[in-house]
Every structure is written in C-alpha cells, then in structure tokens.
Design a protein around this motif. Structure first.
Motif, PDB file in Angstrom:
ATOM      1  N   ASP A  73       0.876  -1.166   0.000  1.00  0.00           N
ATOM      2  CA  ASP A  73       0.000   0.000   0.000  1.00  0.00           C
ATOM      3  C   ASP A  73       0.914   1.215   0.000  1.00  0.00           C
ATOM      4  N   ASN A  74       1.124   1.803  -1.163  1.00  0.00           N
ATOM      5  CA  ASN A  74       2.060   2.927  -1.256  1.00  0.00           C
ATOM      6  C   ASN A  74       1.547   4.167  -0.524  1.00  0.00           C
ATOM      7  N   ALA A  75       0.247   4.293  -0.383  1.00  0.00           N
ATOM      8  CA  ALA A  75      -0.298   5.432   0.355  1.00  0.00           C
ATOM      9  C   ALA A  75       0.034   5.334   1.841  1.00  0.00           C
ATOM     10  N   LYS A  76       0.212   4.100   2.332  1.00  0.00           N
ATOM     11  CA  LYS A  76       0.530   3.881   3.744  1.00  0.00           C
ATOM     12  C   LYS A  76       1.998   3.529   3.957  1.00  0.00           C
ATOM     13  N   ASN A  77       2.779   3.522   2.870  1.00  0.00           N
ATOM     14  CA  ASN A  77       4.206   3.159   2.964  1.00  0.00           C
ATOM     15  C   ASN A  77       4.394   1.816   3.657  1.00  0.00           C
ATOM     16  N   THR A  78       3.582   0.842   3.283  1.00  0.00           N
ATOM     17  CA  THR A  78       3.606  -0.439   3.971  1.00  0.00           C
ATOM     18  C   THR A  78       3.599  -1.600   2.988  1.00  0.00           C
ATOM     19  N   LEU A  79       4.412  -2.591   3.306  1.00  0.00           N
ATOM     20  CA  LEU A  79       4.501  -3.849   2.567  1.00  0.00           C
ATOM     21  C   LEU A  79       3.886  -4.946   3.429  1.00  0.00           C
ATOM     22  N   TYR A  80       3.243  -5.917   2.785  1.00  0.00           N
ATOM     23  CA  TYR A  80       2.604  -7.007   3.513  1.00  0.00           C
ATOM     24  C   TYR A  80       3.039  -8.364   2.971  1.00  0.00           C
ATOM     25  N   LEU A  81       2.941  -9.369   3.825  1.00  0.00           N
ATOM     26  CA  LEU A  81       3.084 -10.755   3.390  1.00  0.00           C
ATOM     27  C   LEU A  81       2.014 -11.564   4.109  1.00  0.00           C
ATOM     28  N   GLN A  82       0.989 -11.973   3.369  1.00  0.00           N
ATOM     29  CA  GLN A  82      -0.046 -12.837   3.917  1.00  0.00           C
ATOM     30  C   GLN A  82       0.415 -14.277   3.758  1.00  0.00           C
ATOM     31  N   MET A  83       0.511 -14.985   4.867  1.00  0.00           N
ATOM     32  CA  MET A  83       1.012 -16.359   4.873  1.00  0.00           C
ATOM     33  C   MET A  83      -0.096 -17.289   5.344  1.00  0.00           C
ATOM     34  N   ASN A  84      -0.534 -18.157   4.461  1.00  0.00           N
ATOM     35  CA  ASN A  84      -1.579 -19.123   4.768  1.00  0.00           C
ATOM     36  C   ASN A  84      -1.026 -20.541   4.703  1.00  0.00           C
ATOM     37  N   SER A  85      -1.754 -21.469   5.263  1.00  0.00           N
ATOM     38  CA  SER A  85      -1.365 -22.893   5.247  1.00  0.00           C
ATOM     39  C   SER A  85       0.093 -23.057   5.670  1.00  0.00           C
ATOM     40  N   LEU A  86       0.420 -22.428   6.775  1.00  0.00           N
ATOM     41  CA  LEU A  86       1.810 -22.443   7.229  1.00  0.00           C
ATOM     42  C   LEU A  86       2.267 -23.839   7.618  1.00  0.00           C
ATOM     43  N   LYS A  87       3.558 -24.083   7.372  1.00  0.00           N
ATOM     44  CA  LYS A  87       4.180 -25.367   7.654  1.00  0.00           C
ATOM     45  C   LYS A  87       5.340 -25.155   8.622  1.00  0.00           C
ATOM     46  N   PRO A  88       5.714 -26.176   9.367  1.00  0.00           N
ATOM     47  CA  PRO A  88       6.865 -26.020  10.272  1.00  0.00           C
ATOM     48  C   PRO A  88       8.125 -25.547   9.545  1.00  0.00           C
ATOM     49  N   GLU A  89       8.288 -25.945   8.298  1.00  0.00           N
ATOM     50  CA  GLU A  89       9.476 -25.526   7.546  1.00  0.00           C
ATOM     51  C   GLU A  89       9.444 -24.061   7.143  1.00  0.00           C
ATOM     52  N   ASP A  90       8.342 -23.368   7.402  1.00  0.00           N
ATOM     53  CA  ASP A  90       8.286 -21.919   7.199  1.00  0.00           C
ATOM     54  C   ASP A  90       8.874 -21.156   8.380  1.00  0.00           C
ATOM     55  N   THR A  91       9.211 -21.855   9.449  1.00  0.00           N
ATOM     56  CA  THR A  91       9.800 -21.217  10.622  1.00  0.00           C
ATOM     57  C   THR A  91      11.118 -20.545  10.250  1.00  0.00           C
ATOM     58  N   ALA A  92      11.235 -19.258  10.543  1.00  0.00           N
ATOM     59  CA  ALA A  92      12.419 -18.482  10.177  1.00  0.00           C
ATOM     60  C   ALA A  92      12.257 -17.053  10.693  1.00  0.00           C
ATOM     61  N   VAL A  93      13.326 -16.297  10.589  1.00  0.00           N
ATOM     62  CA  VAL A  93      13.232 -14.849  10.734  1.00  0.00           C
ATOM     63  C   VAL A  93      12.953 -14.279   9.344  1.00  0.00           C
ATOM     64  N   TYR A  94      11.910 -13.463   9.256  1.00  0.00           N
ATOM     65  CA  TYR A  94      11.499 -12.887   7.977  1.00  0.00           C
ATOM     66  C   TYR A  94      11.948 -11.429   7.917  1.00  0.00           C
ATOM     67  N   TYR A  95      12.571 -11.070   6.790  1.00  0.00           N
ATOM     68  CA  TYR A  95      13.103  -9.734   6.586  1.00  0.00           C
ATOM     69  C   TYR A  95      12.439  -9.091   5.370  1.00  0.00           C
ATOM     70  N   CYS A  96      12.067  -7.822   5.498  1.00  0.00           N
ATOM     71  CA  CYS A  96      11.672  -7.087   4.308  1.00  0.00           C
ATOM     72  C   CYS A  96      12.886  -6.313   3.799  1.00  0.00           C
ATOM     73  N   ALA A  97      12.850  -6.014   2.508  1.00  0.00           N
ATOM     74  CA  ALA A  97      14.007  -5.399   1.859  1.00  0.00           C
ATOM     75  C   ALA A  97      13.545  -4.515   0.712  1.00  0.00           C
ATOM     76  N   ALA A  98      14.257  -3.417   0.522  1.00  0.00           N
ATOM     77  CA  ALA A  98      13.977  -2.481  -0.568  1.00  0.00           C
ATOM     78  C   ALA A  98      15.028  -2.657  -1.658  1.00  0.00           C
ATOM     79  N   THR A  99      14.568  -2.795  -2.898  1.00  0.00           N
ATOM     80  CA  THR A  99      15.477  -3.014  -4.016  1.00  0.00           C
ATOM     81  C   THR A  99      15.138  -2.059  -5.151  1.00  0.00           C
ATOM     82  N   ILE A 100      16.086  -1.938  -6.077  1.00  0.00           N
ATOM     83  CA  ILE A 100      15.834  -1.170  -7.296  1.00  0.00           C
ATOM     84  C   ILE A 100      15.465  -2.178  -8.372  1.00  0.00           C
TER      85      ILE A 100
END
Length: 122
Positions: A73-100
C-alpha cells in the motif's frame, strides 16, 4: 535512507495464517521494489517473495507459491506478506528489503529491515 520495520511475526500452529507488515519511512517508498526474505539459523538467507514498485508484478519462491501473497500500500508506505497454510518448515526470521527493480537476488537489496520471527509448530 529508508528505514524498514517489520511486525506481525509470532507463534502459530501448522495450517494457520499470519500477516507480516513492513512499515517504511525515509525516502519515497514507492520508488522501490520490495522483497521478503527469510533465514533459519545456520542457513543462508533465502528469497520468499517480491513485488514491483507499482504492485503490478510479483514473484514467489516455489516453496511458498500458492500459500503466500505479497502486497503493498504505497499510500501507507507499507509492505505485507499474507502467509496461509503455514508449515513447520516456514519457521524463520522474515526480513523485508527495498530493491531497485523487482529481483530475487539479495545482492540487489539497498535496505534491510531488522527481521521478525515466525515460528510454526507441528
């Protein structure tokens, strides 16, 4: 300079859902494509999802395709990640990142967030 702050991580049972957010401040958020990466201790950081500056293009790692959705949502300067049907192998530290330009390559990252822990119990 862009400052990125993730939130929304936590503990969830397998099959559950979480929504991560990444709030951006500083230089124009909409100038950047944005990515989510994740890292498990002792392993390389890996690409999860990417979105173009407009939100019109997205990419996903095969391991999350069909379960995770990246959005912004560029109006709110916010990035999202909706994660469904999560699995144990999704366990991690999640990082957002800005790229060109939309990319899966962490070498192209200009700014990183501090990370948020996601733990999926079996």
């Amino acid at each position: 300079q862009v400052t990125l702050v993730e939130s929304g991580g936590g503990l969830v049972q397998a099959g559950g859902s979480l929504r991560l957010s990444c709030a951006a401040s500083g230089r124009t958020f909409s100038s950047y494509a944005m990515d989510w990466f994740r890292q498990v201790p002792g392993k390389e950081r890996e690409f999860v999802a990417a979105i173009s500056w407009s939100g019109g293009s997205t990419r996903y790692a095969d391991s999350v395709k069909g379960r995770f959705t990246i959005s912004r949502d560029n109006a709110k300067n916010t990035l999202y990640l909706q994660m469904n049907s999560l699995k144990p192998e999704d366990t991690a530290v999640y990082y957002c990142a800005a790229t060109i330009g939309i990319t899966t390559d962490q070498a192209m990252v200009h700014y990183w967030g501090q990370g948020t822990q996601v733990t999926v119990s079996s």
